[in-house]
Motif scaffolding. Structure first.
Motif, PDB file in Angstrom:
ATOM      1  N   TYR A  86       0.860  -1.180   0.000  1.00 33.72           N
ATOM      2  CA  TYR A  86       0.000   0.000   0.000  1.00 33.72           C
ATOM      3  C   TYR A  86       0.900   1.235   0.000  1.00 33.72           C
ATOM      4  N   ARG A  87       1.343   1.656  -1.195  1.00 35.55           N
ATOM      5  CA  ARG A  87       2.252   2.796  -1.330  1.00 35.55           C
ATOM      6  C   ARG A  87       1.740   3.750  -2.405  1.00 35.55           C
ATOM      7  N   ASP A  88       2.175   5.006  -2.281  1.00 40.13           N
ATOM      8  CA  ASP A  88       1.778   6.027  -3.248  1.00 40.13           C
ATOM      9  C   ASP A  88       2.457   5.777  -4.590  1.00 40.13           C
ATOM     10  N   PRO A  89       1.853   6.267  -5.692  1.00 37.33           N
ATOM     11  CA  PRO A  89       2.456   6.095  -7.025  1.00 37.33           C
ATOM     12  C   PRO A  89       3.727   6.925  -7.160  1.00 37.33           C
ATOM     13  N   PRO A  90       4.550   6.651  -8.182  1.00 34.86           N
ATOM     14  CA  PRO A  90       5.860   7.324  -8.315  1.00 34.86           C
ATOM     15  C   PRO A  90       5.760   8.835  -8.557  1.00 34.86           C
ATOM     16  N   HIS A  91       4.636   9.322  -9.100  1.00 38.67           N
ATOM     17  CA  HIS A  91       4.525  10.745  -9.427  1.00 38.67           C
ATOM     18  C   HIS A  91       3.780  11.534  -8.360  1.00 38.67           C
ATOM     19  N   SER A  92       3.563  10.965  -7.229  1.00 39.93           N
ATOM     20  CA  SER A  92       2.889  11.675  -6.140  1.00 39.93           C
ATOM     21  C   SER A  92       3.887  12.577  -5.425  1.00 39.93           C
ATOM     22  N   PRO A  93       3.405  13.497  -4.575  1.00 41.95           N
ATOM     23  CA  PRO A  93       4.345  14.382  -3.852  1.00 41.95           C
ATOM     24  C   PRO A  93       5.332  13.610  -2.972  1.00 41.95           C
ATOM     25  N   ALA A  94       4.913  12.462  -2.414  1.00 38.73           N
ATOM     26  CA  ALA A  94       5.814  11.622  -1.603  1.00 38.73           C
ATOM     27  C   ALA A  94       5.884  10.251  -2.263  1.00 38.73           C
ATOM     28  N   PRO A  95       6.740  10.085  -3.255  1.00 39.39           N
ATOM     29  CA  PRO A  95       6.773   8.816  -4.009  1.00 39.39           C
ATOM     30  C   PRO A  95       7.052   7.624  -3.098  1.00 39.39           C
ATOM     31  N   TYR A  96       6.265   6.593  -3.316  1.00 42.83           N
ATOM     32  CA  TYR A  96       6.421   5.300  -2.632  1.00 42.83           C
ATOM     33  C   TYR A  96       6.281   5.416  -1.103  1.00 42.83           C
ATOM     34  N   GLY A  97       5.551   6.419  -0.646  1.00 44.57           N
ATOM     35  CA  GLY A  97       5.240   6.505   0.784  1.00 44.57           C
ATOM     36  C   GLY A  97       3.987   5.697   1.088  1.00 44.57           C
ATOM     37  N   TYR A  98       3.795   5.371   2.359  1.00 49.10           N
ATOM     38  CA  TYR A  98       2.639   4.562   2.739  1.00 49.10           C
ATOM     39  C   TYR A  98       1.354   5.357   2.575  1.00 49.10           C
ATOM     40  N   THR A  99       0.317   4.669   2.059  1.00 45.90           N
ATOM     41  CA  THR A  99      -0.988   5.290   1.884  1.00 45.90           C
ATOM     42  C   THR A  99      -1.794   5.211   3.176  1.00 45.90           C
ATOM     43  N   LEU A 100      -2.925   5.901   3.190  1.00 45.96           N
ATOM     44  CA  LEU A 100      -3.806   5.862   4.354  1.00 45.96           C
ATOM     45  C   LEU A 100      -4.375   4.463   4.555  1.00 45.96           C
ATOM     46  N   GLN A 101      -4.599   3.729   3.463  1.00 38.47           N
ATOM     47  CA  GLN A 101      -5.138   2.378   3.571  1.00 38.47           C
ATOM     48  C   GLN A 101      -4.174   1.455   4.336  1.00 38.47           C
ATOM     49  N   PHE A 102      -2.857   1.681   4.153  1.00 43.49           N
ATOM     50  CA  PHE A 102      -1.867   0.883   4.879  1.00 43.49           C
ATOM     51  C   PHE A 102      -2.044   1.047   6.387  1.00 43.49           C
ATOM     52  N   TRP A 103      -2.236   2.275   6.844  1.00 41.21           N
ATOM     53  CA  TRP A 103      -2.375   2.514   8.279  1.00 41.21           C
ATOM     54  C   TRP A 103      -3.701   1.978   8.804  1.00 41.21           C
ATOM     55  N   HIS A 104      -4.749   2.038   7.975  1.00 45.11           N
ATOM     56  CA  HIS A 104      -6.021   1.433   8.383  1.00 45.11           C
ATOM     57  C   HIS A 104      -5.884  -0.081   8.555  1.00 45.11           C
ATOM     58  N   VAL A 105      -5.188  -0.703   7.599  1.00 48.36           N
ATOM     59  CA  VAL A 105      -4.990  -2.159   7.678  1.00 48.36           C
ATOM     60  C   VAL A 105      -4.138  -2.511   8.900  1.00 48.36           C
ATOM     61  N   LEU A 106      -3.089  -1.741   9.139  1.00 49.25           N
ATOM     62  CA  LEU A 106      -2.218  -2.009  10.293  1.00 49.25           C
ATOM     63  C   LEU A 106      -2.988  -1.875  11.605  1.00 49.25           C
ATOM     64  N   ALA A 107      -3.802  -0.814  11.711  1.00 48.49           N
ATOM     65  CA  ALA A 107      -4.596  -0.626  12.933  1.00 48.49           C
ATOM     66  C   ALA A 107      -5.601  -1.757  13.109  1.00 48.49           C
ATOM     67  N   ALA A 108      -6.208  -2.184  12.007  1.00 50.52           N
ATOM     68  CA  ALA A 108      -7.178  -3.287  12.082  1.00 50.52           C
ATOM     69  C   ALA A 108      -6.503  -4.588  12.498  1.00 50.52           C
ATOM     70  N   ARG A 109      -5.280  -4.805  12.009  1.00 50.40           N
ATOM     71  CA  ARG A 109      -4.549  -6.023  12.397  1.00 50.40           C
ATOM     72  C   ARG A 109      -4.249  -6.028  13.892  1.00 50.40           C
ATOM     73  N   LEU A 110      -3.745  -4.930  14.402  1.00 46.24           N
ATOM     74  CA  LEU A 110      -3.443  -4.857  15.825  1.00 46.24           C
ATOM     75  C   LEU A 110      -4.708  -5.007  16.670  1.00 46.24           C
ATOM     76  N   ALA A 111      -5.801  -4.371  16.227  1.00 51.96           N
ATOM     77  CA  ALA A 111      -7.064  -4.484  16.967  1.00 51.96           C
ATOM     78  C   ALA A 111      -7.572  -5.919  16.947  1.00 51.96           C
ATOM     79  N   PHE A 112      -7.447  -6.593  15.805  1.00 51.56           N
ATOM     80  CA  PHE A 112      -7.915  -7.976  15.709  1.00 51.56           C
ATOM     81  C   PHE A 112      -7.116  -8.879  16.654  1.00 51.56           C
ATOM     82  N   ILE A 113      -5.787  -8.686  16.696  1.00 48.47           N
ATOM     83  CA  ILE A 113      -4.951  -9.518  17.566  1.00 48.47           C
ATOM     84  C   ILE A 113      -5.376  -9.363  19.022  1.00 48.47           C
TER      85      ILE A 113
END
Length: 902
Positions: free
Chosen positions: A808-835
């Motif tokens: 879950y990373r931003d496209p190469p032409h975005s202001p922060a190329p290959y940075g984590y997207t908001l969906q990545f943090w949502h998935v990470l938070a959901a994983r920790l909550a599920f555990i």
């Protein structure tokens, strides 16, 4: 109760002293030998039954049964110790005969028999419980209506076909001690006990246990610690010591028409034979022949196998659910139809670009194990482990009651000879026995434990180093296979890498297991445990820890580390700045985890079964072959029982350790990563059905008869099982949250999919998931050492500009190329909550079940209380009956006593 024995250190030429090493008692190669002490054996003039003489289970007179066998070599220099030891054996009342081997005149068999007086004396000292009154089964008062219903149910059951798993009661002997109340044997109250025949009142296992108890307390040399058979075995004075099997396990006649020849034959026909694999085990007969300790092992193994049935059924259901929903899975459909999505290479240079649709098969296979029922199955298995342990407590309580183990307490254990030799200079008073004994200083004990813990830590580091080597192999080999000339391997380079890595890992596991056994033995001896049980517990814990880490370290790497810390195209993380870390397959890492578990589990169980049965079979076959070549087949059949048993393999030096360890490691495989491999309980069930009969066959036919020993439970293994049950909850939570795609799919369905905000999560809500889970990479951003040799022109006719990768990373032409997207943090938070939620929920359910299920069944508690009451009443009645009888006899004889009672 240890009894000091007066030791006879008279001159060898003294009065009534046998000649050197008792050679005057020796009978060379004769199947019927004379007694060693005519004054002790009352030689009867009439001929004993020929059957008893021929079967090799009796002395020459055909009446004195052989209770124990000692084996030594005449060439052994420890003659004086043996001579004194055997003289003191006779002083204790045991009868003795000697016989030279028919195959090797250097081997001498010492046959021991315990007369009734000796058995009674030591049975009382050892608190051996014996039957004294038939059980009166107490039935609760019921209403007439309930009685009528029960009668109708019993009539209906009578019309149903007989349960095929139940044993035929007609072939099993009437085990009297299970139908009688028992009490510690007492010679003063001998009239209370049911004695039909003094020769059979104590069964063979009890007789051997009493003789072994005596041998452990007989001195062989002057000195406080020069006592016991174990020390003579360890210093080589005797080569072997064992009780005899009860004859052959085969018979020319059918057991149905002629009955069983002996208990060994009966056990073979109704327990160790492959034809009865589907029947229940005759645990009472196993306990009677092999003792409570071995009986408890088979009871636990049978209970574990029976409890695997629901787990295997649910696991198979989860797998079949994946099969039936395969064609309706939106994710696998999108993967198979994604012919226009080009994935980035999974290794440096030689790995080509590939279409996502090329991984269609892997996506479908992943769905078989990672589907909507996986979470339910993980919760079920966590609860199952708790239910299994809690109900085993209840089952163990019932067995302990039936086998008279409720009130049994282990005797005060003897101190290990090694401990005595090391710390004989320091002594302190034993608070239990009140006798001085060797003492280990606290500082010395702590220093040894620290060194031992350091050794354990070092060996765990060796395991991690081996896993690191496997990781490097996988990284290097995936590029090699990608450039392979065979198209089959080149197109499936990642699967080939995983398969070969698992096989190499299995070979390393088996090699390290041999090393671990030696290291665990060295570290345990370094700790200098005080007693044998402390030594056994320490060794067990080390061996389990070593083998568990060795067996599961690679599995933990694949489950939680493979593909997690690889970086992204253009900025890969590397080992030693050289090797690029391995990535997961486009369909995920779960397929690698399934392959790891499946291959390791099948190979490990196959190897264990071969070593358990195949190796002893080959050894015994080789021994029989040599005997046939030297003496012919006819002479072999005439060998006495002690000669046949001596040619069998001795039981493992560690007792039941290997059997328990194999099953405990399998239990770990069945529970710890079961969310990734739902078929593990089914494989374990199939293996255990075979394992029970393999172990039974081995005990009955391939091993010497082990000494019948008592135990109340399975010991330290129960605590290890509880620890595995707790670990399985944590690992399954992480497997579902981290390894599988369950959480990313759930987040997409509720937050980013077509059904976002509607509270639905069906297959229609997963449309577009595959595209949303892939990020875009600009091909020109590749590093020089990562740039593939092909430019991808074979896909569209022109060089590729973009490729996709799982993240879950931003496209190469975005202001922060290959940075984590908001969906990545949502998935990470959901994983920790599920555990967190999963662990707390399952642990609450586990503790609730443990609280609700009592360790002792209510009907058993009532039976124990009533039995205790009835036993007291019976003892009073029997004593009253005896006193009244004595009073009548005195009156009859004209004698009168004042103040008589009653």
């Amino acid at each position: 109760v240890a009894k000091d024995v007066n030791i006879f250190f008279d001159e060898l030429e003294g009065v009534n002293s046998p000649s050197k090493d008792d050679d005057s008692l020796l009978h060379h190669g004769n199947l019927t030998s004379t007694s060693d002490d005519a004054s002790r054996l009352e030689v009867v003039g009439e001929e004993a039954p020929d059957k008893n003489k021929a079967n090799g289970l009796y002395f020459r007179d055909g009446k004195c049964r052989i209770d124990y066998i000692l084996v030594y070599r005449k060439s052994n220099p420890q003659t004086e110790k043996r001579e004194v030891f055997e003289r003191n054996i006779r002083a204790e009342g045991l009868q003795m005969e000697k016989e030279s081997s028919l195959t090797n005149s250097d081997i001498i068999f010492v046959k021991l028999h315990a007369p009734w007086e000796v058995l009674g004396k030591y049975a009382e000292l050892m608190n051996v419980r014996m039957p004294f009154r038939r059980k009166i089964y107490y039935l609760h008062r019921r209403y007439k209506f309930m009685n009528r219903i029960e009668k109708q149910i019993s009539r209906f059951r009578g019309r149903l076909p007989r349960k095929p798993m139940k044993l035929d009661k007609e072939t099993l002997p009437d085990l009297e001690e299970n139908d009688c109340y028992t009490a510690p044997f007492s010679q003063q109250r001998i009239h209370h006990f049911i004695i039909h025949n003094k020769d059979t009142f104590f069964n063979n296992a009890t007789r051997s246990r009493i003789v072994h108890h005596i041998l452990q307390r007989v001195k062989y040399e002057e000195g406080k610690n020069k006592i016991g058979l174990n020390r003579l075995l360890s210093n080589g004075s005797y080569e072997a010591a064992f009780p005899l099997h009860e004859g052959s396990y085969r018979s020319k006649n059918s057991i149905r028409t002629h009955g069983a020849e002996n208990h060994r034959h009966l056990l073979y026909e109704c327990w160790a034979s492959w034809g009865v694999w589907y029947k229940y085990q005759p645990l009472d007969l196993v306990r009677r022949y092999f003792g409570e300790k071995i009986g408890l092992y088979f009871a636990w193994l049978g209970w574990y196998t029976g409890m695997l049935f629901p787990a295997a059924f649910i696991g198979l259901f989860v797998f079949l659910y994946g099969v039936t929903t395969l064609n309706h899975c939106q994710v696998s459909k999108e993967v198979c139809q994604a012919t226009d999505i080009i994935m980035c290479p999974i290794c440096d240079k030689y790995c080509p670009f590939m279409r996502l649709s090329d991984s269609c098969v892997y996506a479908k296979v992943t769905h078989l194990f990672d589907n909507g029922a996986t979470v339910f199955f993980a919760v079920f298995m966590a609860v199952w482990a708790t239910v299994f342990l809690e109900f085993w407590k209840r089952r163990r309580a019932v067995i302990a009651y039936d086998w008279d183990l409720i009130d049994w307490e282990e005797e005060e254990e003897e101190i290990r000879p090694q401990f005595e030799a090391k710390y004989s200079k320091k002594e302190r008073m034993n608070p239990i026995s009140g006798k001085p004994e060797p003492y280990q200083a606290f500082a010395d004990k702590c220093s040894r434990l620290i060194v031992s813990a350091s050794g354990i830590f070092f060996m765990i580091c060796v395991v991690i180093a081996a896993v690191f080597g496997i990781v490097i192999y996988r990284v290097v080999t995936v590029s090699t296979f990608a450039a392979f000339k065979w198209a089959l391997i080149r197109n499936n380079s990642q699967v080939a890498t995983t398969g070969t890595a698992v096989c190499i890992n299995f070979c390393i596991i088996m090699l390290l297991n041999v090393l671990y056994e030696k290291v665990a033995l060295f570290l345990t001896n370094l700790e200098q445990p005080r007693t044998e049980s402390e030594w056994e517990n320490s060794f067990t814990l080390k061996m389990f820890l070593f083998q568990f880490v060795n067996l599961n370290s690679s599995t933990f790497y694949i489950a939680f580390f493979l593909g997690r810390f690889t970086g992204h195209p253009g900025a890969y993380l590397r080992l030693i700045n050289r090797w690029r870390l391995e990535e997961c397959h486009p369909s995920g890492c779960l397929i690698d985890l399934c392959m790891q578990m499946g291959i390791i589990m099948v190979l490990k169980q196959t190897w264990n079964n071969f070593m358990e049965l195949g190796y002893p079979l080959i050894q015994n076959w080789w021994t029989r072959r040599k005997l046939r070549q030297e003496y012919g087949t006819q002479r072999k059949t005439n060998f006495p029982q002690w000669e046949k048993d001596y040619n069998l393999q001795p039981m493992n030096a560690y007792g039941l350790f290997d059997e328990y360890l194999e099953m405990i490691l399998q239990f770990g495989f069945t529970t710890i990563f079961v969310a990734a491999f739902p078929l593990a309980p089914l494989l374990a069930l199939l293996n255990n059905i075979i394992e029970i009969r393999l172990d039974a066959y081995k005990f009955v036919t391939q091993w010497r008869r082990p000494l019948a020993s008592r135990a109340k439970d399975i010991g330290i293994w129960y605590g290890i099982l509880e620890g595995i049950g707790i670990l399985s909850v944590i690992t399954n939570a992480f497997v579902i949250a981290v390894t599988s795609d369950f959480i990313p799919r759930l987040v997409y369905a509720y937050k980013y999919g077509p059904c976002a905000g509607q509270g639905e999560a069906g297959q229609k809500c997963m449309v577009g998931y595959v595209n949303a889970s892939l990020s875009v990479f600009l091909v020109s951003d590749f590093e020089n050492r990562s740039e593939p040799t092909s430019n991808g022109s074979e896909f569209s006719g022109s060089p590729l500009k973009y490729c996709r990768y799982r993240d879950y990373r931003d496209p190469p032409h975005s202001p922060a190329p290959y940075g984590y997207t908001l969906q990545f943090w949502h998935v990470l938070a959901a994983r920790l909550a599920f555990i967190i939620v999963f662990e707390h929920l399952v642990f609450c359910i586990k503790h609730l079940i443990s609280y609700l299920i009592p360790d002792l069944p209510k009907d058993l508690r009532d039976r124990m209380r009533r039995e205790k009451y009835l036993i007291q009443e019976m003892m009073y009645e029997a004593e009253l009956e005896r006193l009244q009888k004595e009073r009548k006899e005195r009156k009859k004889n004209g004698k009168s006593y004042h103040n008589e009672w009653p």
